[in-house]
Motif scaffolding. Structure first.
Motif, PDB file in Angstrom:
ATOM      1  N   ILE A  54      11.461   2.206  -3.281  1.00 24.70           N
ATOM      2  CA  ILE A  54      11.264   2.460  -1.844  1.00 24.70           C
ATOM      3  C   ILE A  54      10.005   1.760  -1.334  1.00 24.70           C
ATOM      4  O   ILE A  54      10.023   1.076  -0.288  1.00 24.70           O
ATOM      5  CB  ILE A  54      11.182   3.980  -1.586  1.00 24.70           C
ATOM      6  CG1 ILE A  54      12.529   4.640  -1.906  1.00 24.70           C
ATOM      7  CG2 ILE A  54      10.789   4.247  -0.140  1.00 24.70           C
ATOM      8  CD1 ILE A  54      12.499   6.146  -1.837  1.00 24.70           C
ATOM      9  N   VAL A  55       8.886   1.891  -2.071  1.00 22.58           N
ATOM     10  CA  VAL A  55       7.610   1.285  -1.649  1.00 22.58           C
ATOM     11  C   VAL A  55       7.703  -0.235  -1.657  1.00 22.58           C
ATOM     12  O   VAL A  55       7.223  -0.915  -0.725  1.00 22.58           O
ATOM     13  CB  VAL A  55       6.465   1.764  -2.564  1.00 22.58           C
ATOM     14  CG1 VAL A  55       5.173   0.987  -2.265  1.00 22.58           C
ATOM     15  CG2 VAL A  55       6.231   3.251  -2.381  1.00 22.58           C
ATOM     16  N   ALA A  56       8.355  -0.776  -2.699  1.00 17.49           N
ATOM     17  CA  ALA A  56       8.477  -2.231  -2.795  1.00 17.49           C
ATOM     18  C   ALA A  56       9.326  -2.786  -1.651  1.00 17.49           C
ATOM     19  O   ALA A  56       8.990  -3.812  -1.043  1.00 17.49           O
ATOM     20  CB  ALA A  56       9.087  -2.607  -4.137  1.00 17.49           C
ATOM     21  N   THR A  57      10.418  -2.115  -1.349  1.00 19.71           N
ATOM     22  CA  THR A  57      11.278  -2.570  -0.245  1.00 19.71           C
ATOM     23  C   THR A  57      10.524  -2.523   1.074  1.00 19.71           C
ATOM     24  O   THR A  57      10.593  -3.477   1.882  1.00 19.71           O
ATOM     25  CB  THR A  57      12.528  -1.680  -0.162  1.00 19.71           C
ATOM     26  OG1 THR A  57      13.239  -1.726  -1.414  1.00 19.71           O
ATOM     27  CG2 THR A  57      13.453  -2.155   0.939  1.00 19.71           C
ATOM     28  N   ALA A  58       9.817  -1.421   1.261  1.00 18.77           N
ATOM     29  CA  ALA A  58       9.031  -1.307   2.501  1.00 18.77           C
ATOM     30  C   ALA A  58       7.959  -2.389   2.575  1.00 18.77           C
ATOM     31  O   ALA A  58       7.685  -2.955   3.660  1.00 18.77           O
ATOM     32  CB  ALA A  58       8.403   0.086   2.566  1.00 18.77           C
ATOM     33  N   GLY A  59       7.324  -2.706   1.447  1.00 20.72           N
ATOM     34  CA  GLY A  59       6.266  -3.728   1.434  1.00 20.72           C
ATOM     35  C   GLY A  59       6.786  -5.096   1.828  1.00 20.72           C
ATOM     36  O   GLY A  59       6.133  -5.820   2.618  1.00 20.72           O
ATOM     37  N   TYR A  60       7.932  -5.486   1.306  1.00 26.33           N
ATOM     38  CA  TYR A  60       8.496  -6.787   1.663  1.00 26.33           C
ATOM     39  C   TYR A  60       8.932  -6.817   3.132  1.00 26.33           C
ATOM     40  O   TYR A  60       8.836  -7.854   3.799  1.00 26.33           O
ATOM     41  CB  TYR A  60       9.685  -7.112   0.754  1.00 26.33           C
ATOM     42  CG  TYR A  60       9.269  -7.535  -0.645  1.00 26.33           C
ATOM     43  CD1 TYR A  60       8.499  -8.679  -0.841  1.00 26.33           C
ATOM     44  CD2 TYR A  60       9.663  -6.803  -1.765  1.00 26.33           C
ATOM     45  CE1 TYR A  60       8.127  -9.074  -2.123  1.00 26.33           C
ATOM     46  CE2 TYR A  60       9.296  -7.185  -3.048  1.00 26.33           C
ATOM     47  CZ  TYR A  60       8.517  -8.320  -3.213  1.00 26.33           C
ATOM     48  OH  TYR A  60       8.127  -8.711  -4.473  1.00 26.33           O
ATOM     49  N   MET A  61       9.414  -5.688   3.622  1.00 25.92           N
ATOM     50  CA  MET A  61       9.807  -5.639   5.022  1.00 25.92           C
ATOM     51  C   MET A  61       8.576  -5.764   5.936  1.00 25.92           C
ATOM     52  O   MET A  61       8.648  -6.390   7.011  1.00 25.92           O
ATOM     53  CB  MET A  61      10.555  -4.335   5.317  1.00 25.92           C
ATOM     54  CG  MET A  61      11.927  -4.256   4.643  1.00 25.92           C
ATOM     55  SD  MET A  61      12.816  -2.695   4.975  1.00 25.92           S
ATOM     56  CE  MET A  61      13.137  -2.910   6.738  1.00 25.92           C
ATOM     57  N   VAL A  62       7.465  -5.197   5.518  1.00 25.96           N
ATOM     58  CA  VAL A  62       6.217  -5.354   6.284  1.00 25.96           C
ATOM     59  C   VAL A  62       5.798  -6.818   6.324  1.00 25.96           C
ATOM     60  O   VAL A  62       5.236  -7.304   7.321  1.00 25.96           O
ATOM     61  CB  VAL A  62       5.101  -4.473   5.674  1.00 25.96           C
ATOM     62  CG1 VAL A  62       3.743  -4.814   6.298  1.00 25.96           C
ATOM     63  CG2 VAL A  62       5.420  -3.006   5.869  1.00 25.96           C
ATOM     64  N   ALA A  63       6.121  -7.536   5.230  1.00 19.36           N
ATOM     65  CA  ALA A  63       5.776  -8.965   5.175  1.00 19.36           C
ATOM     66  C   ALA A  63       6.703  -9.805   6.038  1.00 19.36           C
ATOM     67  O   ALA A  63       6.560 -11.036   6.106  1.00 19.36           O
ATOM     68  CB  ALA A  63       5.830  -9.451   3.731  1.00 19.36           C
ATOM     69  N   GLY A  64       7.676  -9.191   6.732  1.00 16.22           N
ATOM     70  CA  GLY A  64       8.544  -9.916   7.642  1.00 16.22           C
ATOM     71  C   GLY A  64       9.930 -10.189   7.119  1.00 16.22           C
ATOM     72  O   GLY A  64      10.709 -10.902   7.771  1.00 16.22           O
TER      73      GLY A  64
END
Length: 354
Positions: A19-29
């Protein structure tokens, strides 16, 4: 930490990492699909190229943390699973070993072949009387059920000589084969008799025609459940008043308890090795007993060492070693009678609940 707790903790950490990794990449655009795809190929080490270029130091550090976090949590959870399997197998192996060790110490015990309805009732009765026994059954469910009841049990086919050896057949005194299959009971009886000629074998038969085969195979006693049930029903019809008397107190009274109301008791007295009564007559036993105890008692039956039962034995019947004398007398006289006659007093004789 228990293995289950390890699996649960590892699974939760792995889910959080995803969940955290997916959210992190989404924050990166990145889009959600690109982000979750990147996380999957990264955590599971598939080795595909990145969906989008990872060029910034921050994104590269984040990806390394995703790899470490995902791999570590997955390994932690798998380790818990392996631990559960390993400990279960070890405990199972140790349990079987302890059980076999306990069986090796048994002597003059009973082997019950089959843990169906009859086998369960028989095991319960022997446990209540504190008589040692071993159960043999090849049904995994019944074996587990017997183990849960803390019974000594061997998983295997009772027709197999190796299984009977594990059950200690050469040291056993009784074998009860209570399977619903007559052919199997005949084969078990034949095999057991060959392995231990002195064994007392009790066999179940579904059909009257099987009784002769079981006795030819070596069975000392044959029980036909259908015949017993029919006779019981016949007694209910022909002697209802007598059965009502014996069945009082909800059928919980045994024969000795009913006799106890009259201050009487049935007991089994065995002629042990070295007894002075070996070779004497029943009349000698009656004279000596009455002279010592001073009260009247009655010898109702004599059971030979081979299991032969003599009802109301005559005065000239000779006593042999290991014969069992079934005596009825005043309750307080039984221990004294056994002591005076140098007879080994066995468990109190109890008839079946009537």
């Amino acid at each position: 930490m228990t293995p289950f707790r390890r699996v649960l903790t590892g699974a939760v950490l792995f889910l959080i990492t995803i969940i955290v990794a997916t959210a992190g990449y989404m924050v990166a655009g990145w889009t959600f699909l690109d982000a979750i795809y990147q996380v999957v190929i990264t955590v599971f080490g598939v080795g595909f190229g990145e969906v989008n270029p990872i060029t910034t130091p921050t994104l590269r550090l984040f990806t390394m943390l995703v790899i470490i976090g995902g791999t570590s949590s997955a390994v932690y959870a798998v380790g818990g699973i392996v631990q559960m399997i390993t400990e279960g197998e070890i405990n199972r192996a140790l349990g079987v070993r302890r059980m076999l060790k306990a069986i090796e110490t048994l002597e003059n015990h009973t082997i019950i072949c089959g843990f169906g309805r009859m086998g369960q009732i028989l095991a319960r009765e022997l446990k209540d009387k504190q008589k040692p026994f071993v159960i043999v059954d090849n049904d995994a469910g019944r074996v587990v059920e017997a183990q849960e009841m803390s019974y000594l049990v061997i998983s295997g086919n009772a027709t197999d000589e190796e299984v009977l050896e594990l059950a200690g057949i050469r040291r056993a005194r009784y074998l009860a084969t209570v399977l619903p299959d007559d052919a199997a009971n005949v084969f078990i009886t034949l095999t057991s008799r060959g392995m231990n000629p002195a064994l007392s074998i009790l066999a179940r038969g579904e059909y009257p025609s099987t009784e002769r085969k079981l006795r030819l195979a070596g069975a000392n006693h044959v029980v036909l459940p259908a015949t017993i049930c029919a006779m019981r029903m016949s007694q209910m019809i022909t002697h209802p008043a007598s059965l009502d008397l014996l069945n009082h107190n909800d059928g919980s009274s045994t024969l000795n308890e009913l006799l106890g109301n009259l201050d009487m008791q049935l007991d089994e007295l065995r002629v042990s090795r070295g007894s002075a009564l070996i070779g004497s007559f029943v009349k000698d036993l009656e004279v000596r007993g009455r002279g010592q105890v001073g009260r009247t008692y009655l010898i109702v039956a004599l059971r030979r060492a081979d299991g032969t039962l003599i009802m109301n034995p005559g005065s000239t019947v000779v006593l042999h070693e290991d014969d069992t004398v079934i005596v009825m007398g005043h309750r307080g006289d039984m221990p004294k009678l056994a002591e005076e006659l140098s007879l080994k007093r066995q468990i109190r004789y109890r008839g079946a609940k009537l």
